[in-house]
Design a protein around this motif. Structure first.
Motif, PDB file in Angstrom:
ATOM      1  N   MET A  34     106.969  62.234  62.548  1.00 43.94           N
ATOM      2  CA  MET A  34     107.426  61.005  62.962  1.00 43.94           C
ATOM      3  C   MET A  34     107.192  59.956  61.806  1.00 43.94           C
ATOM      4  O   MET A  34     106.568  60.138  61.127  1.00 43.94           O
ATOM      5  N   LYS A  39     102.708  47.522  59.893  1.00 41.15           N
ATOM      6  CA  LYS A  39     102.942  46.235  59.810  1.00 41.15           C
ATOM      7  C   LYS A  39     101.649  45.360  59.218  1.00 41.15           C
ATOM      8  O   LYS A  39     100.610  46.040  58.878  1.00 41.15           O
ATOM      9  N   ASP A 127     112.498  44.607  58.697  1.00 37.58           N
ATOM     10  CA  ASP A 127     112.808  43.635  59.439  1.00 37.58           C
ATOM     11  C   ASP A 127     114.084  42.469  58.808  1.00 37.58           C
ATOM     12  O   ASP A 127     114.526  41.959  59.456  1.00 37.58           O
ATOM     13  N   LYS A 171     107.256  39.233  64.680  1.00 40.01           N
ATOM     14  CA  LYS A 171     107.930  39.507  65.945  1.00 40.01           C
ATOM     15  C   LYS A 171     108.121  41.081  65.986  1.00 40.01           C
ATOM     16  O   LYS A 171     108.045  41.870  64.858  1.00 40.01           O
ATOM     17  N   ASP A 172     108.085  41.456  66.866  1.00 39.33           N
ATOM     18  CA  ASP A 172     108.122  43.003  67.260  1.00 39.33           C
ATOM     19  C   ASP A 172     109.652  43.626  66.979  1.00 39.33           C
ATOM     20  O   ASP A 172     110.519  42.693  67.073  1.00 39.33           O
ATOM     21  N   LEU A 178     110.796  51.146  67.948  1.00 41.36           N
ATOM     22  CA  LEU A 178     109.515  51.308  68.394  1.00 41.36           C
ATOM     23  C   LEU A 178     108.987  52.554  68.754  1.00 41.36           C
ATOM     24  O   LEU A 178     108.243  53.441  68.528  1.00 41.36           O
ATOM     25  N   GLY A 179     110.052  53.050  69.823  1.00 40.42           N
ATOM     26  CA  GLY A 179     109.608  54.179  70.586  1.00 40.42           C
ATOM     27  C   GLY A 179     109.832  55.571  69.685  1.00 40.42           C
ATOM     28  O   GLY A 179     109.278  56.440  70.052  1.00 40.42           O
ATOM     29  N   ARG A 180     110.358  55.211  68.386  1.00 36.42           N
ATOM     30  CA  ARG A 180     110.532  56.530  67.656  1.00 36.42           C
ATOM     31  C   ARG A 180     109.756  56.647  66.571  1.00 36.42           C
ATOM     32  O   ARG A 180     109.766  57.410  65.572  1.00 36.42           O
ATOM     33  N   CYS A 181     108.688  55.542  66.366  1.00 33.09           N
ATOM     34  CA  CYS A 181     107.877  55.940  65.278  1.00 33.09           C
ATOM     35  C   CYS A 181     106.493  55.537  65.717  1.00 33.09           C
ATOM     36  O   CYS A 181     105.970  54.994  66.786  1.00 33.09           O
ATOM     37  N   ASN A 182     105.456  55.716  64.899  1.00 35.57           N
ATOM     38  CA  ASN A 182     104.320  55.642  65.005  1.00 35.57           C
ATOM     39  C   ASN A 182     103.771  54.533  64.413  1.00 35.57           C
ATOM     40  O   ASN A 182     104.799  53.852  63.514  1.00 35.57           O
ATOM     41  N   PHE A 183     102.874  53.683  64.858  1.00 39.73           N
ATOM     42  CA  PHE A 183     102.531  52.381  64.597  1.00 39.73           C
ATOM     43  C   PHE A 183     101.411  52.080  63.857  1.00 39.73           C
ATOM     44  O   PHE A 183     100.170  52.635  64.388  1.00 39.73           O
ATOM     45  N   HIS A 184     101.080  51.259  62.841  1.00 33.78           N
ATOM     46  CA  HIS A 184      99.843  50.980  62.454  1.00 33.78           C
ATOM     47  C   HIS A 184      99.845  49.402  61.890  1.00 33.78           C
ATOM     48  O   HIS A 184     100.820  49.209  61.259  1.00 33.78           O
ATOM     49  N   HIS A 185      98.945  48.535  61.989  1.00 34.59           N
ATOM     50  CA  HIS A 185      98.733  47.638  61.597  1.00 34.59           C
ATOM     51  C   HIS A 185      97.666  47.183  60.515  1.00 34.59           C
ATOM     52  O   HIS A 185      96.609  47.639  60.873  1.00 34.59           O
TER      53      HIS A 185
END
Lengths: 283, 397
Positions: A34, A39, A127, A171-172, A178-185
């Motif tokens: 993925m 962010k 963004d 902002k998101d 978002l549904g298609r990636c993994n996320f990390h802050h």
């Protein structure tokens, strides 16, 4: 040859301090193929991470710097009509004018797809582009292929690249994206982490100076009324400046005078506010 | 696997999609997730798409995998008791410092929240009443909790030291501070406003028009004839009218200022006007609303495609808006009620919005907001509101 050049460039990435959590996320992301969306505050090393991955995995890194005016097509490929026109008029090049394919230049995503080895594809500051660009791009990355209209050919990725996407926005991004990636802050590093980061960047720095710098730096981050807080990048540059100054003594920091505030605060309003408040810092 | 966990996440308001849940299953199948720690990070990266939900995720995770109750009522009560006690004690800080066995200096490093937590921990450890002890809390006891003093606040995120179990990490709730919306910055505003630009060709001709070039070249019997076009630049006209009068706008001046600063650098053709509360016959070019008045009738003669943005809290006495001589300044001559002037403006400029720095949830309490909303589409002066406003301004209607 060009391959070598690309990899050789990223030796600086040895200077990345990777924490366990992030390492796990990257492994999982790669395992299930993925894209990873990162962010975090500017200057916390989002971009550096892609460099670090490329270096660790010995893969070439391809960077797509997103601009607000960018169209998806620019990132995929470009049909160089002018050169073709020129060739057809003067006929002095080795290219075959009737073969349009010779005038197709791959964009950054295209390059990652046609590369013979697996690559790391960094899509920086997503963004900045509008939402259409973002959604369309993810379609391409999802299917791992795109069409070149002019020659009616489909380009399919030879190797699925490791995709890292960064975003500065608070902002998101859109839901389908978002549904298609993994996320990390990436959180701002705490003081211990910062010490090890500094250690990697300045192996010979005296413990005294490191302590003083870190204390001052975190105190400065707490100042009121600052819009853009200084981040890791600023701290590193600041220490570099302090080291370059022959007159600088650790003592001055302790006494509460902070030289080169301009390196830490980039906005004039922030700098003014910092100058006023910095004199009150005592350690 | 973990279906309950999934539903609990959804129930607590984290938008977790089934697709991502399946993806997590796939990740589990790869064998790369070997411990609860791995699961904690992996599941978060795959399921949770915004740092705003990290805190909720932490809570749900801790609850599911250890059974820590999600803010048990008992806890809430304790907090109340603790707060009450704390308030009592804060009246006598010196005693507390002594009572809690900490230096006053150490105490100052505590944020009120930490202080409370410390206090709560003490309370929980304690069983039964206690008076005059050393560690426990009771009347006349000694144990560290105390006056809040100066606290730096700000973001406090536990770091990367990973010698703790995932559950402990989750229980730390490191992302608490992220669960609130951040303040608006100039940069974010800019991003939202950027969409307003309308591109129109102007400036030097430095862009190759490929189609025309080919056509002209053919006409020229194959002799290359390159055709250049103007570059696209923004030519959108914007009028910004800002309510800068009176104390009712004072709390919002910062945020309006941000918009103001940005707008100035963003648009080529931008006019600022000022008014107080609402618009009668004039608006002013100067901040003091005295030297340079301009009549609404003059403004109405501008290009009707101009985008009109009004910024104000739209809160005033109803007669100021509705009465034919409602102006609170006696030197303002007036043709008709202010609401009619607003209607006139709204009719002249089809693309107009009113930005209100008050939160939408509070709009219902002010009568004039409702009245003005019927004239201009009103949006909150937040990132979301601004985006909606921009959408409204660029749409054709």
């Amino acid at each position: 040859m060009s391959q070598e050049n690309k990899t050789a460039k990223f030796q600086g990435a040895t200077k990345y301090v990777l924490d366990d959590e992030l390492a796990k996320i990257i492994n999982v992301t790669m395992a299930i193929e993925m894209p990873l969306l990162l962010k975090g505050e500017p200057g916390t090393g989002k971009t550096m991470l892609a460099h670090a991955i490329a270096e660790a995995l010995k893969m070439p890194l391809i960077i797509l710097n997103v601009k607000s005016s960018m169209k998806l097509l620019d990132a995929l490929y470009q049909y160089d009509t002018l050169t073709r026109l020129n060739d057809s008029r003067f006929g002095d090049s080795k290219r075959e004018v009737s073969n349009i394919e010779e005038y197709i230049r791959m964009g950054k995503i295209g390059q990652a797809f046609v590369s013979d080895v697996r690559t790391v594809l960094l899509i920086d500051e997503i963004d900045k582009a509008d939402t259409d660009f973002q959604d369309d791009m993810l379609d391409v990355l999802d299917q791992m292929q795109f069409d070149i209209m002019e020659i009616d050919k489909t380009v399919t990725a030879k190797h699925r690249p490791v995709i890292v996407i960064t975003s500065n926005a608070k902002k998101d991004l859109s839901d389908p994206f978002l549904g298609r990636c993994n996320f990390h802050h990436i959180a701002f590093p705490d003081q211990d982490m910062m010490r090890s980061i500094l250690d990697v960047h300045f192996p010979n720095l005296s413990a005294d100076l490191v302590e003083a710098c870190i204390t001052t730096f975190y105190a400065l981050r707490e100042l009121r009324g600052i819009e853009k807080k200084p981040a890791t990048r600023e701290l590193i540059n600041w220490i570099r400046a302090l080291k370059a100054d022959p007159d600088f003594k650790v003592k001055t920091l302790r006494q509460g005078s902070v030289p080169y505030l301009g390196i830490l605060f980039k906005k004039s309003a922030d700098l003014n506010a910092a100058c006023q408040q910095a004199s009150r810092l005592r350690t | 696997m973990f279906v309950e966990f999934f539903y609990l996440l959804r129930q607590k308001g984290i938008p977790v999609s089934p697709t991502s849940f399946l993806r997590l299953q796939r990740a589990l199948c790869t064998g790369i997730i070997r411990s609860v720690d791995d699961f904690y990070t992996a599941a978060r990266a795959i399921l949770v798409k915004s740092e705003r939900y990290f805190d909720t995720y932490d809570q749900v995770f801790a609850y599911t995998f250890k059974g820590v109750a999600l803010t048990e009522p008992n806890d809430l009560e304790l907090t109340e008791i603790a707060r009450a006690l704390l308030d009592e004690w804060l009246k006598n800080p010196a005693d507390i410092a002594r009572a809690l066995g900490l230096d006053e200096e150490d105490l100052q490093k505590f944020t009120p929240e930490e202080l409370l937590k410390y206090f709560m921990d003490r309370l929980k450890e304690q069983t039964g009443e206690h008076h005059g002890g050393h560690k426990w809390i009771g009347t006349g006891g000694t144990s560290p909790v105390g006056h809040s003093g100066f606290h730096p606040g700000g973001m406090r995120i536990g770091g990367v030291s990973r010698n703790k179990s995932a559950i402990k990490v989750a229980m730390e709730r490191r992302y608490k501070d992220y669960s609130q919306e951040g303040p608006l910055t100039e940069f974010q505003m800019g991003e939202a406003l950027k969409r307003l630009r309308r591109m129109i060709p102007s400036g030097p001709k430095d862009l190759v028009n490929v189609d025309k070039t080919i056509y002209e070249t053919m006409r020229n019997a194959g002799e290359i004839e390159i055709v250049f076009d103007h570059r696209l630049t923004d030519r959108l006209k914007v009028i910004l009218m800002i309510d800068n009068g009176g104390w009712s706008m004072d709390p919002y001046i910062d945020v309006v200022q941000t918009l103001f600063n940005y707008a100035r650098s963003q648009f080529k053709d931008l006019k600022f006007y000022f008014f107080h509360n609402t618009i009668y016959d004039n608006v002013w070019l100067d901040y003091q609303r005295y030297f340079k008045p301009e009549t609404i009738d003059d403004i109405a003669r501008r290009d009707p495609e101009t985008r009109l943005i009004l910024v104000g809290d739209a809160s005033m006495a109803p007669y100021e808006l509705m009465h034919p001589s409602g102006a609170i300044y006696t030197d303002q001559k007036q043709n008709g009620a202010s609401i009619d002037r607003l209607k006139f403006l709204a009719k002249t400029f089809r693309h107009a919005v009113w930005l209100n720095p008050q939160l939408e949830t509070n709009w219902g309490y002010t009568w004039t907001i409702g009245a003005i909303r019927q004239v201009f589409p009103m949006f909150e002066l937040t990132l979301d509101g601004l985006e909606k406003a921009v959408q409204h301004l660029v749409s054709r209607h």
